[in-house]
Design a protein around this motif. Sequence first.
Motif, PDB file in Angstrom:
ATOM      1  N   ALA A   1       0.927  -1.393   0.096  1.00 47.22           N
ATOM      2  CA  ALA A   1       0.062   0.348  -0.205  1.00 47.22           C
ATOM      3  C   ALA A   1       0.270   1.671  -0.546  1.00 47.22           C
ATOM      4  O   ALA A   1       0.421   2.350  -0.157  1.00 47.22           O
ATOM      5  CB  ALA A   1      -1.179   0.013   1.521  1.00 47.22           C
ATOM      6  N   SER A   2       2.182   0.920  -0.352  1.00 45.36           N
ATOM      7  CA  SER A   2       3.028   1.744  -0.240  1.00 45.36           C
ATOM      8  C   SER A   2       2.925   3.192  -1.398  1.00 45.36           C
ATOM      9  O   SER A   2       3.949   4.277  -1.490  1.00 45.36           O
ATOM     10  CB  SER A   2       4.346   2.229   0.293  1.00 45.36           C
ATOM     11  OG  SER A   2       4.819   0.755  -0.656  1.00 45.36           O
TER      12      SER A   2
ATOM     13  N   LEU B   1      -2.748  -1.086   5.994  1.00 43.51           N
ATOM     14  CA  LEU B   1      -2.142  -1.101   4.958  1.00 43.51           C
ATOM     15  C   LEU B   1      -0.905  -1.235   5.402  1.00 43.51           C
ATOM     16  O   LEU B   1       0.148  -1.016   6.672  1.00 43.51           O
ATOM     17  CB  LEU B   1      -1.716   0.222   4.584  1.00 43.51           C
ATOM     18  CG  LEU B   1      -3.305   1.240   4.729  1.00 43.51           C
ATOM     19  CD1 LEU B   1      -2.846   2.530   4.777  1.00 43.51           C
ATOM     20  CD2 LEU B   1      -3.685   0.589   3.754  1.00 43.51           C
ATOM     21  N   CYS B   2      -0.154  -1.946   4.730  1.00 45.59           N
ATOM     22  CA  CYS B   2       1.029  -3.025   4.753  1.00 45.59           C
ATOM     23  C   CYS B   2       2.095  -2.519   3.681  1.00 45.59           C
ATOM     24  O   CYS B   2       1.915  -3.435   2.434  1.00 45.59           O
ATOM     25  CB  CYS B   2       0.802  -4.376   5.474  1.00 45.59           C
ATOM     26  SG  CYS B   2       0.602  -5.723   4.612  1.00 45.59           S
TER      27      CYS B   2
ATOM     28  N   ARG C   1       6.300   5.706   3.632  1.00 46.19           N
ATOM     29  CA  ARG C   1       5.749   6.143   3.036  1.00 46.19           C
ATOM     30  C   ARG C   1       3.974   5.597   3.212  1.00 46.19           C
ATOM     31  O   ARG C   1       3.005   6.403   3.361  1.00 46.19           O
ATOM     32  CB  ARG C   1       5.911   5.424   1.690  1.00 46.19           C
ATOM     33  CG  ARG C   1       7.280   5.876   1.225  1.00 46.19           C
ATOM     34  CD  ARG C   1       7.668   5.805  -0.273  1.00 46.19           C
ATOM     35  NE  ARG C   1       6.340   5.995  -1.315  1.00 46.19           N
ATOM     36  CZ  ARG C   1       6.281   5.763  -2.550  1.00 46.19           C
ATOM     37  NH1 ARG C   1       7.594   5.777  -3.093  1.00 46.19           N
ATOM     38  NH2 ARG C   1       5.436   6.177  -2.873  1.00 46.19           N
ATOM     39  N   LEU C   2       3.858   4.724   4.203  1.00 48.75           N
ATOM     40  CA  LEU C   2       3.296   4.553   5.061  1.00 48.75           C
ATOM     41  C   LEU C   2       2.556   5.405   5.767  1.00 48.75           C
ATOM     42  O   LEU C   2       1.145   5.265   6.356  1.00 48.75           O
ATOM     43  CB  LEU C   2       3.223   2.939   5.209  1.00 48.75           C
ATOM     44  CG  LEU C   2       2.621   1.710   4.503  1.00 48.75           C
ATOM     45  CD1 LEU C   2       3.383   0.535   5.411  1.00 48.75           C
ATOM     46  CD2 LEU C   2       1.719   1.636   3.377  1.00 48.75           C
TER      47      LEU C   2
ATOM     48  N   LYS D   1       1.855  -1.366   8.573  1.00 46.10           N
ATOM     49  CA  LYS D   1       2.617  -1.985   9.508  1.00 46.10           C
ATOM     50  C   LYS D   1       3.307  -2.270   8.376  1.00 46.10           C
ATOM     51  O   LYS D   1       3.312  -2.248   7.878  1.00 46.10           O
ATOM     52  CB  LYS D   1       1.743  -3.334  10.196  1.00 46.10           C
ATOM     53  CG  LYS D   1       0.915  -2.888  11.098  1.00 46.10           C
ATOM     54  CD  LYS D   1       0.783  -4.401  12.079  1.00 46.10           C
ATOM     55  CE  LYS D   1      -0.965  -4.864  13.277  1.00 46.10           C
ATOM     56  NZ  LYS D   1      -0.018  -3.377  14.435  1.00 46.10           N
ATOM     57  N   ALA D   2       4.827  -2.390   8.939  1.00 49.07           N
ATOM     58  CA  ALA D   2       5.884  -2.874   8.281  1.00 49.07           C
ATOM     59  C   ALA D   2       5.229  -3.999   7.628  1.00 49.07           C
ATOM     60  O   ALA D   2       5.315  -5.188   8.517  1.00 49.07           O
ATOM     61  CB  ALA D   2       7.551  -2.679   8.632  1.00 49.07           C
ATOM     62  N   LEU D   3       5.844  -4.788   6.324  1.00 49.76           N
ATOM     63  CA  LEU D   3       5.639  -6.118   6.278  1.00 49.76           C
ATOM     64  C   LEU D   3       6.088  -6.676   4.657  1.00 49.76           C
ATOM     65  O   LEU D   3       5.825  -5.616   3.544  1.00 49.76           O
ATOM     66  CB  LEU D   3       3.749  -7.154   5.859  1.00 49.76           C
ATOM     67  CG  LEU D   3       4.535  -7.632   5.314  1.00 49.76           C
ATOM     68  CD1 LEU D   3       4.298  -9.086   6.164  1.00 49.76           C
ATOM     69  CD2 LEU D   3       2.187  -8.109   5.015  1.00 49.76           C
ATOM     70  N   ASP D   4       7.407  -7.513   4.799  1.00 46.05           N
ATOM     71  CA  ASP D   4       7.794  -7.619   2.947  1.00 46.05           C
ATOM     72  C   ASP D   4       7.254  -9.238   3.151  1.00 46.05           C
ATOM     73  O   ASP D   4       6.749 -10.457   3.700  1.00 46.05           O
ATOM     74  CB  ASP D   4       9.172  -7.603   3.654  1.00 46.05           C
ATOM     75  CG  ASP D   4      10.318  -8.933   2.288  1.00 46.05           C
ATOM     76  OD1 ASP D   4      10.036  -9.155   1.502  1.00 46.05           O
ATOM     77  OD2 ASP D   4      11.603  -8.831   1.944  1.00 46.05           O
TER      78      ASP D   4
END
Length: 251
Positions: free
Chosen positions: A13-14, A34-35, A41-42, A61-64
């Motif tokens: 979502a960034s 949103l991750c 940017r988020l 949240k940060a997510l790879d």
Amino acid sequence: MPTLRKNIIITGASSGLGEEMARQFAAKGRNLGLCARRTERLDALKHELEQAYPGIQVLVKALDVNDHDAVFRVVEEFKQEMGYIDRFIVNAGMGKGVGIGKGGFHANKQTAMTNYIAALAQCEAAMAVFREQNAGHLVTISSMSAVRGMPGAMTAYASSKAGLESLTEGIRSDVLRKPIEVSCIMPGYIRSELNDKVKDTPFMIDTVPGVRAMVKSIEKEVPSAAVPWWPWAPLGFVMRRIPLTWMRKLF
């Protein structure tokens, strides 16, 4: 009539289509989870949306998505913090590619892993929640390139998106008699960070109207949709039937 989906999760979502989907769903008064990998940017997007629409909740949240254990953890965190997940949009993707046999295996593998295996992890995590809730709407973002095998740099990308389309249909078949909806959205050429360096592409449209068409189809909860409908629905019918020699001239 489709159920109003109040709490929506969007991966990737960034930037690009995911970022614009967040804006358009926020404008409809939806709460968002949103991750993405780029949390700065988020955070900026969260601030923008909460300023514009103070009645909504935006969690980031940060997510790879290639960290599969993290996918399951983050989805569970969203569920705990939001209380309920109404819709999950599998949007994170990658467009790297090199013609097969031309020394680009690692780029092609990265695209295949992100667009299919990571998408499988997201679907698994989201569907576990929906099965527990006995309700929800799973959305995958595939591509019109999934309709046929594509040459050159598009081969790995198109095949990964075809796999995602098939995965989505299989999930839909599995829950046909349950109150869980499953949709596969197949965008044509919509301008985004994934393709912003591509020039002179036929049928390319800007991000905002392109995503508006995507959101319209998502809100209808259709099983599958080519977006925008024109020219991609008629063109998709043609693409499935013409010889590969003609396909090479079109794409």
